[in-house]
Design a protein around this motif. Structure first.
Motif, PDB file in Angstrom:
ATOM      1  N   LYS A  64       0.853  -1.188   0.000  1.00 56.28           N
ATOM      2  CA  LYS A  64       0.000   0.000   0.000  1.00 56.28           C
ATOM      3  C   LYS A  64       0.889   1.238   0.000  1.00 56.28           C
ATOM      4  O   LYS A  64       1.808   1.357   0.808  1.00 56.28           O
ATOM      5  CB  LYS A  64      -0.891  -0.011   1.230  1.00 56.28           C
ATOM      6  CG  LYS A  64      -2.033   0.941   1.172  1.00 56.28           C
ATOM      7  CD  LYS A  64      -2.959   0.698   2.355  1.00 56.28           C
ATOM      8  CE  LYS A  64      -4.288   1.325   2.085  1.00 56.28           C
ATOM      9  NZ  LYS A  64      -5.237   1.046   3.153  1.00 56.28           N
ATOM     10  N   THR A  65       0.630   2.158  -0.896  1.00 52.24           N
ATOM     11  CA  THR A  65       1.456   3.360  -0.981  1.00 52.24           C
ATOM     12  C   THR A  65       1.146   4.291   0.182  1.00 52.24           C
ATOM     13  O   THR A  65       0.069   4.250   0.771  1.00 52.24           O
ATOM     14  CB  THR A  65       1.201   4.104  -2.307  1.00 52.24           C
ATOM     15  OG1 THR A  65      -0.155   4.540  -2.338  1.00 52.24           O
ATOM     16  CG2 THR A  65       1.485   3.216  -3.500  1.00 52.24           C
ATOM     17  N   ASP A  66       2.094   5.151   0.481  1.00 58.13           N
ATOM     18  CA  ASP A  66       1.879   6.133   1.543  1.00 58.13           C
ATOM     19  C   ASP A  66       0.745   7.086   1.175  1.00 58.13           C
ATOM     20  O   ASP A  66      -0.003   7.530   2.039  1.00 58.13           O
ATOM     21  CB  ASP A  66       3.155   6.928   1.799  1.00 58.13           C
ATOM     22  CG  ASP A  66       4.233   6.096   2.455  1.00 58.13           C
ATOM     23  OD1 ASP A  66       3.881   5.080   3.105  1.00 58.13           O
ATOM     24  OD2 ASP A  66       5.416   6.441   2.326  1.00 58.13           O
ATOM     25  N   GLU A  67       0.615   7.396  -0.130  1.00 57.91           N
ATOM     26  CA  GLU A  67      -0.462   8.271  -0.585  1.00 57.91           C
ATOM     27  C   GLU A  67      -1.821   7.673  -0.280  1.00 57.91           C
ATOM     28  O   GLU A  67      -2.707   8.344   0.215  1.00 57.91           O
ATOM     29  CB  GLU A  67      -0.359   8.489  -2.098  1.00 57.91           C
ATOM     30  CG  GLU A  67       0.372   9.727  -2.502  1.00 57.91           C
ATOM     31  CD  GLU A  67       0.391   9.861  -4.017  1.00 57.91           C
ATOM     32  OE1 GLU A  67      -0.543   9.392  -4.694  1.00 57.91           O
ATOM     33  OE2 GLU A  67       1.348  10.439  -4.509  1.00 57.91           O
ATOM     34  N   TYR A  69      -2.577   5.463   1.951  1.00 59.87           N
ATOM     35  CA  TYR A  69      -2.804   5.413   3.393  1.00 59.87           C
ATOM     36  C   TYR A  69      -3.205   6.782   3.926  1.00 59.87           C
ATOM     37  O   TYR A  69      -4.151   6.905   4.691  1.00 59.87           O
ATOM     38  CB  TYR A  69      -1.559   4.907   4.112  1.00 59.87           C
ATOM     39  CG  TYR A  69      -1.728   4.873   5.607  1.00 59.87           C
ATOM     40  CD1 TYR A  69      -2.557   3.932   6.205  1.00 59.87           C
ATOM     41  CD2 TYR A  69      -1.104   5.806   6.429  1.00 59.87           C
ATOM     42  CE1 TYR A  69      -2.742   3.909   7.568  1.00 59.87           C
ATOM     43  CE2 TYR A  69      -1.287   5.787   7.795  1.00 59.87           C
ATOM     44  CZ  TYR A  69      -2.103   4.834   8.358  1.00 59.87           C
ATOM     45  OH  TYR A  69      -2.288   4.826   9.710  1.00 59.87           O
ATOM     46  N   SER A  70      -2.489   7.846   3.519  1.00 61.35           N
ATOM     47  CA  SER A  70      -2.813   9.180   4.030  1.00 61.35           C
ATOM     48  C   SER A  70      -4.168   9.654   3.510  1.00 61.35           C
ATOM     49  O   SER A  70      -4.908  10.323   4.215  1.00 61.35           O
ATOM     50  CB  SER A  70      -1.716  10.178   3.683  1.00 61.35           C
ATOM     51  OG  SER A  70      -1.597  10.318   2.291  1.00 61.35           O
TER      52      SER A  70
END
Length: 79
Positions: A64-67, A69-70
């Motif tokens: 899962k990318t940080d984008e 998740y945020s």
């Protein structure tokens, strides 16, 4: 992170602690708690299986990318 992912992560952490105990002290906590008789050994196998399945579920968190998740977190905070 949804409820299934949180549960899976908790089981993976329990599994990691168990493996740490095995590696450092040759003590299998799951076997000690559930490994008495034939029925208890079956319960230990269920616990080991759940930890293994949880590891597979947690693979989705690894990729899962940080984008993503945020974005998911921001959406949840807005509601």
């Amino acid at each position: 992170m949804n409820g299934i992912q949180r549960l899976a992560l908790a089981l993976v952490i329990i599994g990691a602690i168990n493996w740490g105990l095995i590696g450092l002290f040759q003590f299998d906590l799951v076997a000690a708690v559930f490994g008495g008789g034939e029925q208890s050994a079956f319960l230990a196998r269920i616990i080991y299986s759940l930890v293994g399945i949880s590891g597979l579920v947690c693979l989705s968190l690894l990729f899962k990318t940080d984008e993503a998740y945020s974005k998911q977190r921001t959406t949840r905070l807005d509601t």
